[in-house]
Design an enzyme around this catalytic site. Sequence first.
Site, PDB file in Angstrom:
ATOM      1  N   HIS A 253       0.842  -1.200   0.000  1.00 24.00           N
ATOM      2  CA  HIS A 253       0.000   0.000   0.000  1.00 24.00           C
ATOM      3  C   HIS A 253       0.872   1.243   0.000  1.00 24.00           C
ATOM      4  O   HIS A 253       1.962   1.241   0.575  1.00 24.00           O
ATOM      5  CB  HIS A 253      -0.935   0.038   1.218  1.00 24.00           C
ATOM      6  CG  HIS A 253      -2.101   0.938   1.006  1.00 24.00           C
ATOM      7  ND1 HIS A 253      -2.056   2.279   1.318  1.00 24.00           N
ATOM      8  CD2 HIS A 253      -3.327   0.710   0.473  1.00 24.00           C
ATOM      9  CE1 HIS A 253      -3.219   2.830   0.993  1.00 24.00           C
ATOM     10  NE2 HIS A 253      -4.012   1.903   0.485  1.00 24.00           N
TER      11      HIS A 253
ATOM     12  N   ARG B 283      -9.521  -2.927   6.784  1.00 18.05           N
ATOM     13  CA  ARG B 283     -10.611  -3.369   5.891  1.00 18.05           C
ATOM     14  C   ARG B 283     -10.429  -4.856   5.556  1.00 18.05           C
ATOM     15  O   ARG B 283     -11.405  -5.578   5.357  1.00 18.05           O
ATOM     16  CB  ARG B 283     -10.619  -2.522   4.605  1.00 18.05           C
ATOM     17  CG  ARG B 283     -10.781  -1.036   4.872  1.00 18.05           C
ATOM     18  CD  ARG B 283     -10.600  -0.201   3.614  1.00 18.05           C
ATOM     19  NE  ARG B 283      -9.278  -0.357   3.036  1.00 18.05           N
ATOM     20  CZ  ARG B 283      -8.892   0.183   1.865  1.00 18.05           C
ATOM     21  NH1 ARG B 283      -9.749   0.906   1.169  1.00 18.05           N
ATOM     22  NH2 ARG B 283      -7.672   0.007   1.404  1.00 18.05           N
TER      23      ARG B 283
ATOM     24  N   ASP C  74      -8.151  -5.465  -0.977  1.00 18.50           N
ATOM     25  CA  ASP C  74      -8.463  -6.295  -2.138  1.00 18.50           C
ATOM     26  C   ASP C  74      -8.017  -7.750  -1.985  1.00 18.50           C
ATOM     27  O   ASP C  74      -8.420  -8.609  -2.768  1.00 18.50           O
ATOM     28  CB  ASP C  74      -7.810  -5.688  -3.394  1.00 18.50           C
ATOM     29  CG  ASP C  74      -8.325  -4.283  -3.657  1.00 18.50           C
ATOM     30  OD1 ASP C  74      -9.548  -4.087  -3.584  1.00 18.50           O
ATOM     31  OD2 ASP C  74      -7.511  -3.377  -3.900  1.00 18.50           O
TER      32      ASP C  74
HETATM   33  N1  CMX Z   1       4.333  -7.138  -5.056  1.00 17.44           N
HETATM   34  C1  CMX Z   1       5.527  -6.928  -5.661  1.00 17.44           C
HETATM   35  N2  CMX Z   1       6.175  -5.743  -5.639  1.00 17.44           N
HETATM   36  C2  CMX Z   1       5.594  -4.748  -4.937  1.00 17.44           C
HETATM   37  C3  CMX Z   1       4.406  -4.906  -4.236  1.00 17.44           C
HETATM   38  C4  CMX Z   1       3.743  -6.161  -4.329  1.00 17.44           C
HETATM   39  N3  CMX Z   1       2.560  -6.388  -3.756  1.00 17.44           N
HETATM   40  N4  CMX Z   1       4.097  -3.739  -3.626  1.00 17.44           N
HETATM   41  C5  CMX Z   1       5.076  -2.866  -3.938  1.00 17.44           C
HETATM   42  N5  CMX Z   1       5.991  -3.471  -4.740  1.00 17.44           N
HETATM   43  C6  CMX Z   1       7.155  -2.856  -5.382  1.00 17.44           C
HETATM   44  C7  CMX Z   1       6.711  -1.693  -6.256  1.00 17.44           C
HETATM   45  O1  CMX Z   1       6.216  -2.160  -7.526  1.00 17.44           O
HETATM   46  C8  CMX Z   1       7.966  -0.853  -6.323  1.00 17.44           C
HETATM   47  O2  CMX Z   1       8.844  -1.470  -7.237  1.00 17.44           O
HETATM   48  P1  CMX Z   1       9.828  -0.583  -8.188  1.00 17.44           P
HETATM   49  O3  CMX Z   1      10.663   0.225  -7.244  1.00 17.44           O
HETATM   50  O4  CMX Z   1      10.589  -1.611  -8.953  1.00 17.44           O
HETATM   51  O5  CMX Z   1       8.937   0.270  -9.036  1.00 17.44           O
HETATM   52  C9  CMX Z   1       8.536  -1.026  -4.920  1.00 17.44           C
HETATM   53  O6  CMX Z   1       7.982  -2.262  -4.403  1.00 17.44           O
HETATM   54  C10 CMX Z   1       8.233   0.091  -3.972  1.00 17.44           C
HETATM   55  O7  CMX Z   1       6.838   0.244  -3.914  1.00 17.44           O
HETATM   56  P2  CMX Z   1       6.141   0.861  -2.599  1.00 17.44           P
HETATM   57  O8  CMX Z   1       6.704   2.218  -2.394  1.00 17.44           O
HETATM   58  O9  CMX Z   1       6.192  -0.105  -1.485  1.00 17.44           O
HETATM   59  O10 CMX Z   1       4.622   0.910  -3.064  1.00 17.44           O
HETATM   60  P3  CMX Z   1       3.900   1.977  -4.006  1.00 17.44           P
HETATM   61  O11 CMX Z   1       3.378   3.048  -3.128  1.00 17.44           O
HETATM   62  O12 CMX Z   1       4.759   2.372  -5.145  1.00 17.44           O
HETATM   63  O13 CMX Z   1       2.699   1.120  -4.581  1.00 17.44           O
HETATM   64  C11 CMX Z   1       0.849  -0.341  -4.512  1.00 17.44           C
HETATM   65  C12 CMX Z   1       1.604   0.771  -3.790  1.00 17.44           C
HETATM   66  C13 CMX Z   1      -0.449  -0.650  -3.782  1.00 17.44           C
HETATM   67  C14 CMX Z   1       0.489   0.122  -5.937  1.00 17.44           C
HETATM   68  C15 CMX Z   1       1.760  -1.593  -4.562  1.00 17.44           C
HETATM   69  O14 CMX Z   1       1.997  -2.048  -3.260  1.00 17.44           O
HETATM   70  C16 CMX Z   1       1.191  -2.702  -5.423  1.00 17.44           C
HETATM   71  O15 CMX Z   1       1.418  -2.704  -6.637  1.00 17.44           O
HETATM   72  N6  CMX Z   1       0.446  -3.682  -4.804  1.00 17.44           N
HETATM   73  C17 CMX Z   1      -0.206  -4.726  -5.573  1.00 17.44           C
HETATM   74  C18 CMX Z   1      -1.458  -4.184  -6.258  1.00 17.44           C
HETATM   75  C19 CMX Z   1      -2.547  -3.909  -5.238  1.00 17.44           C
HETATM   76  O16 CMX Z   1      -2.864  -4.716  -4.383  1.00 17.44           O
HETATM   77  N7  CMX Z   1      -3.193  -2.728  -5.359  1.00 17.44           N
HETATM   78  C20 CMX Z   1      -4.369  -2.380  -4.525  1.00 17.44           C
HETATM   79  C21 CMX Z   1      -4.089  -1.273  -3.491  1.00 17.44           C
HETATM   80  C22 CMX Z   1      -5.333  -0.923  -2.719  1.00 17.44           C
HETATM   81  C23 CMX Z   1      -6.354  -0.246  -3.594  1.00 17.44           C
HETATM   82  O17 CMX Z   1      -6.095   0.876  -4.060  1.00 17.44           O
HETATM   83  O18 CMX Z   1      -7.398  -0.836  -3.868  1.00 17.44           O
END
Ligand code: CMX
Length: 440
Positions: free
Chosen positions: A318, A327, A373
């Site tokens: 997140h 949630r 989710d």
């Molecule tokens: N799986 C693999 N890699 C992940 C990850 C996951 N679940 N969560 C974060 N990372 C990666 C990012 O892609 C990013 O990689 P890069 O530096 O290579 O680009 C790195 O870790 C740093 O990310 P972060 O600062 O921890 O997270 P962000 O704020 O950039 O992104 C989020 C947040 C939710 C988009 C990300 O955690 C993610 O992609 N999660 C999976 C998708 C998901 O569940 N989305 C739903 C969120 C809730 C909602 O809005 O409904």
Amino acid sequence: MEPIKQKFIDKALPKAEVIKKLKREYSDVKIGEVTIGHVLTGMKGIVSLLTCTSKLDPQEGIRFRGYSIPELQKLLPRASEDGEPLPEGLFYLMLMDELPAPEDVKYIQNEWQKRAHIPKHVFDVIDALPKDAHPMTQYVTGIVAMSKSSKFKTAYESGINKKEYWDSTYEGVMDLLARLPRIAAYIYRRTYHDGDHIEPDPTLDWAGNLAHMMGYDSDEVRRLFRLYMVIHADHEGGNVSAHTTHLVGSALSTPYQAYAAGMLGLAGPLHGLANQEVIKWIYEMMDKLGTKDPSKEMIAEYVKDTINSGRVVPGYGHAVLRKTDPRYSAQREFAMRYMPDDPLFKVISRIYEVVPPILGSIGKIKNPWPNVDAHSGALLIHYGIKEHEFYTVLFGVSRAMGVLAQLVWDRAFGLPIERPKSQNTKWFLDQTDMETSIKF
Ligand code: CMX
């Protein structure tokens, strides 16, 4: 490769490396009030939005007008003594900044019933799309089509004073919220049940009616839908759907247009679409492993494969939260109460044990814990709602309450058109001492 694509990628790849270097080595360089790091990490942490309806704490999770989800489960009016809170009450709380009495909830319920009629052309526009168009595409199309009857647009064109914008916005917001369950259910029945539509039941509440029109009438499904509509309703102002609704609304677009724009953001897999992606990912895992009951070790291997192939593990991580999403916990509690022996719930629970330590061991991921989710699909599947491509529509119906309550406040406050400053790459490089042979 096409010549234009080849030319583009030849230019873009080296430049992308420079951007990565900027992010890695120059994040702390100040550019006015903020740093290069702020810009290159998606503006995380910059306070730049005014949102009243809810507030997100990284450790504690969401509070709606100061109340946590467990508090609201006790304090909001419910359909039955031991049931889940009614979403109408949460909307009242977010709009009015006070807890509703049962008669306030009744008032909202009656208003939404009165305003639920949808013009025929809206269904015609949805019907013009192929049935296999993604449900979010159908949903946004239906919402935009409703903008024709926007009361805000009519009032604006009649030349009302700025101070009155909130009034016709409120009218549009109430009309829109009243109509959303019908639109969602229409798309569901059209796409998955041969267009065999079900009329609304005027005796039912907003969430109960949505379940009913989709074809699910058990008391437990109604309870689930009330919970679902409450927990997805808002997540302060910076998430993509809320921010987009606010941004587009700041141009004085109609509530329909602003909310539709927000929904296009919710339809992205890093945001709301993650609820469908979680189920897809689990089914793919089961297929690949050849079992519906994978062990922790098997799940761990699959998680590592996902990460190594450059994909994200959906439902985990997140941008703000740093603990298990409350949630997620609320849904887990629901599952433990109503479906403790459900096989998919057991897999979801096992994934919860396996994923955080793996993600936590990868230094860059800031939050290894599950978000909302990660759980929702399993609950819906238990009750027979197996069409996972539809799940983001349900998220969207709920999210309307928060972003549209806030839109009324935006207009009451007379918030201005949003217009942050941008700069090109050369400007960013000029703020640093980085040297590069690449021409920008
Ligand atoms: N799986 C693999 N890699 C992940 C990850 C996951 N679940 N969560 C974060 N990372 C990666 C990012 O892609 C990013 O990689 P890069 O530096 O290579 O680009 C790195 O870790 C740093 O990310 P972060 O600062 O921890 O997270 P962000 O704020 O950039 O992104 C989020 C947040 C939710 C988009 C990300 O955690 C993610 O992609 N999660 C999976 C998708 C998901 O569940 N989305 C739903 C969120 C809730 C909602 O809005 O409904």
